[in-house]
Design a protein around this motif. Sequence first.
Motif, PDB file in Angstrom:
ATOM      1  N   LYS A 227      65.060  33.260  44.803  1.00 21.83           N
ATOM      2  CA  LYS A 227      65.738  32.892  46.044  1.00 21.83           C
ATOM      3  C   LYS A 227      64.799  33.053  47.248  1.00 21.83           C
ATOM      4  O   LYS A 227      64.780  32.209  48.144  1.00 21.83           O
ATOM      5  CB  LYS A 227      66.991  33.748  46.228  1.00 21.83           C
ATOM      6  CG  LYS A 227      67.877  33.296  47.333  1.00 21.83           C
ATOM      7  CD  LYS A 227      69.196  34.060  47.316  1.00 21.83           C
ATOM      8  CE  LYS A 227      70.173  33.329  48.207  1.00 21.83           C
ATOM      9  NZ  LYS A 227      71.502  33.314  47.698  1.00 21.83           N
ATOM     10  N   ASP A 228      63.999  34.127  47.252  1.00 22.96           N
ATOM     11  CA  ASP A 228      63.025  34.340  48.331  1.00 22.96           C
ATOM     12  C   ASP A 228      61.992  33.220  48.371  1.00 22.96           C
ATOM     13  O   ASP A 228      61.643  32.721  49.445  1.00 22.96           O
ATOM     14  CB  ASP A 228      62.290  35.671  48.148  1.00 22.96           C
ATOM     15  CG  ASP A 228      63.173  36.892  48.314  1.00 22.96           C
ATOM     16  OD1 ASP A 228      64.225  36.793  48.986  1.00 22.96           O
ATOM     17  OD2 ASP A 228      62.809  37.946  47.761  1.00 22.96           O
ATOM     18  N   LEU A 229      61.491  32.843  47.205  1.00 23.21           N
ATOM     19  CA  LEU A 229      60.494  31.771  47.148  1.00 23.21           C
ATOM     20  C   LEU A 229      61.103  30.459  47.611  1.00 23.21           C
ATOM     21  O   LEU A 229      60.479  29.715  48.373  1.00 23.21           O
ATOM     22  CB  LEU A 229      59.920  31.632  45.737  1.00 23.21           C
ATOM     23  CG  LEU A 229      58.907  30.508  45.545  1.00 23.21           C
ATOM     24  CD1 LEU A 229      57.746  30.608  46.524  1.00 23.21           C
ATOM     25  CD2 LEU A 229      58.399  30.491  44.106  1.00 23.21           C
ATOM     26  N   ALA A 230      62.313  30.166  47.175  1.00 19.23           N
ATOM     27  CA  ALA A 230      62.984  28.934  47.610  1.00 19.23           C
ATOM     28  C   ALA A 230      63.134  28.920  49.124  1.00 19.23           C
ATOM     29  O   ALA A 230      62.877  27.892  49.772  1.00 19.23           O
ATOM     30  CB  ALA A 230      64.349  28.813  46.932  1.00 19.23           C
ATOM     31  N   ALA A 231      63.515  30.047  49.710  1.00 20.03           N
ATOM     32  CA  ALA A 231      63.680  30.132  51.162  1.00 20.03           C
ATOM     33  C   ALA A 231      62.349  29.904  51.873  1.00 20.03           C
ATOM     34  O   ALA A 231      62.292  29.216  52.899  1.00 20.03           O
ATOM     35  CB  ALA A 231      64.266  31.485  51.544  1.00 20.03           C
TER      36      ALA A 231
ATOM     37  N   ARG B 230      54.763  34.442  41.881  1.00 21.97           N
ATOM     38  CA  ARG B 230      55.992  34.917  42.529  1.00 21.97           C
ATOM     39  C   ARG B 230      56.197  36.401  42.255  1.00 21.97           C
ATOM     40  O   ARG B 230      56.457  37.191  43.173  1.00 21.97           O
ATOM     41  CB  ARG B 230      57.196  34.107  42.039  1.00 21.97           C
ATOM     42  CG  ARG B 230      58.517  34.560  42.639  1.00 21.97           C
ATOM     43  CD  ARG B 230      59.668  33.738  42.134  1.00 21.97           C
ATOM     44  NE  ARG B 230      59.923  33.845  40.716  1.00 21.97           N
ATOM     45  CZ  ARG B 230      60.518  34.887  40.129  1.00 21.97           C
ATOM     46  NH1 ARG B 230      60.910  35.937  40.822  1.00 21.97           N
ATOM     47  NH2 ARG B 230      60.726  34.886  38.816  1.00 21.97           N
ATOM     48  N   LYS B 231      56.045  36.797  41.012  1.00 24.33           N
ATOM     49  CA  LYS B 231      56.234  38.208  40.649  1.00 24.33           C
ATOM     50  C   LYS B 231      55.160  39.089  41.277  1.00 24.33           C
ATOM     51  O   LYS B 231      55.445  40.214  41.696  1.00 24.33           O
ATOM     52  CB  LYS B 231      56.257  38.366  39.133  1.00 24.33           C
ATOM     53  CG  LYS B 231      57.550  37.867  38.523  1.00 24.33           C
ATOM     54  CD  LYS B 231      57.635  38.202  37.058  1.00 24.33           C
ATOM     55  CE  LYS B 231      59.020  37.837  36.540  1.00 24.33           C
ATOM     56  NZ  LYS B 231      59.225  38.306  35.168  1.00 24.33           N
ATOM     57  N   ALA B 232      53.935  38.596  41.335  1.00 23.03           N
ATOM     58  CA  ALA B 232      52.841  39.369  41.938  1.00 23.03           C
ATOM     59  C   ALA B 232      53.109  39.654  43.420  1.00 23.03           C
ATOM     60  O   ALA B 232      52.689  40.677  43.942  1.00 23.03           O
ATOM     61  CB  ALA B 232      51.513  38.626  41.779  1.00 23.03           C
ATOM     62  N   GLU B 233      53.813  38.755  44.085  1.00 24.02           N
ATOM     63  CA  GLU B 233      54.149  38.943  45.495  1.00 24.02           C
ATOM     64  C   GLU B 233      55.489  39.648  45.677  1.00 24.02           C
ATOM     65  O   GLU B 233      55.926  39.866  46.807  1.00 24.02           O
ATOM     66  CB  GLU B 233      54.143  37.603  46.236  1.00 24.02           C
ATOM     67  CG  GLU B 233      52.753  37.039  46.366  1.00 24.02           C
ATOM     68  CD  GLU B 233      52.628  36.002  47.461  1.00 24.02           C
ATOM     69  OE1 GLU B 233      53.510  35.929  48.342  1.00 24.02           O
ATOM     70  OE2 GLU B 233      51.638  35.269  47.416  1.00 24.02           O
ATOM     71  N   GLY B 234      56.150  39.978  44.576  1.00 25.30           N
ATOM     72  CA  GLY B 234      57.415  40.696  44.651  1.00 25.30           C
ATOM     73  C   GLY B 234      58.555  39.865  45.218  1.00 25.30           C
ATOM     74  O   GLY B 234      59.482  40.396  45.832  1.00 25.30           O
ATOM     75  N   LEU B 235      58.494  38.560  44.992  1.00 26.78           N
ATOM     76  CA  LEU B 235      59.520  37.646  45.495  1.00 26.78           C
ATOM     77  C   LEU B 235      60.550  37.331  44.418  1.00 26.78           C
ATOM     78  O   LEU B 235      60.196  37.183  43.250  1.00 26.78           O
ATOM     79  CB  LEU B 235      58.890  36.324  45.947  1.00 26.78           C
ATOM     80  CG  LEU B 235      57.894  36.364  47.098  1.00 26.78           C
ATOM     81  CD1 LEU B 235      57.228  35.007  47.247  1.00 26.78           C
ATOM     82  CD2 LEU B 235      58.581  36.770  48.380  1.00 26.78           C
TER      83      LEU B 235
END
Length: 83
Positions: free
Chosen positions: A30-34, A22-27
Amino acid sequence: MKIYNYNGASKNRIGEKVLQLRKAEGLSQKDLAARLQTEGYDFTDLTILRIEKGQRFVPDYEVVLIAKCFHVSTDYLLGVSDK
């Protein structure tokens, strides 16, 4: 459902990998959940937080969904392979 072993270790094996990906993709959580919600699953930022902290049991179908979301194998998420 008990998600900790007798010695207090979490049975959740993917939390650290989810956090790293998640951090590597800059998410944000909340962004990941969406992103996961677009696949029709009920994820919230709190769900992601609990997964990352090893406080939530993650069923096999969610492991598959999260792996697809990040374009990695389930073996990678589970710590069985290096990608």
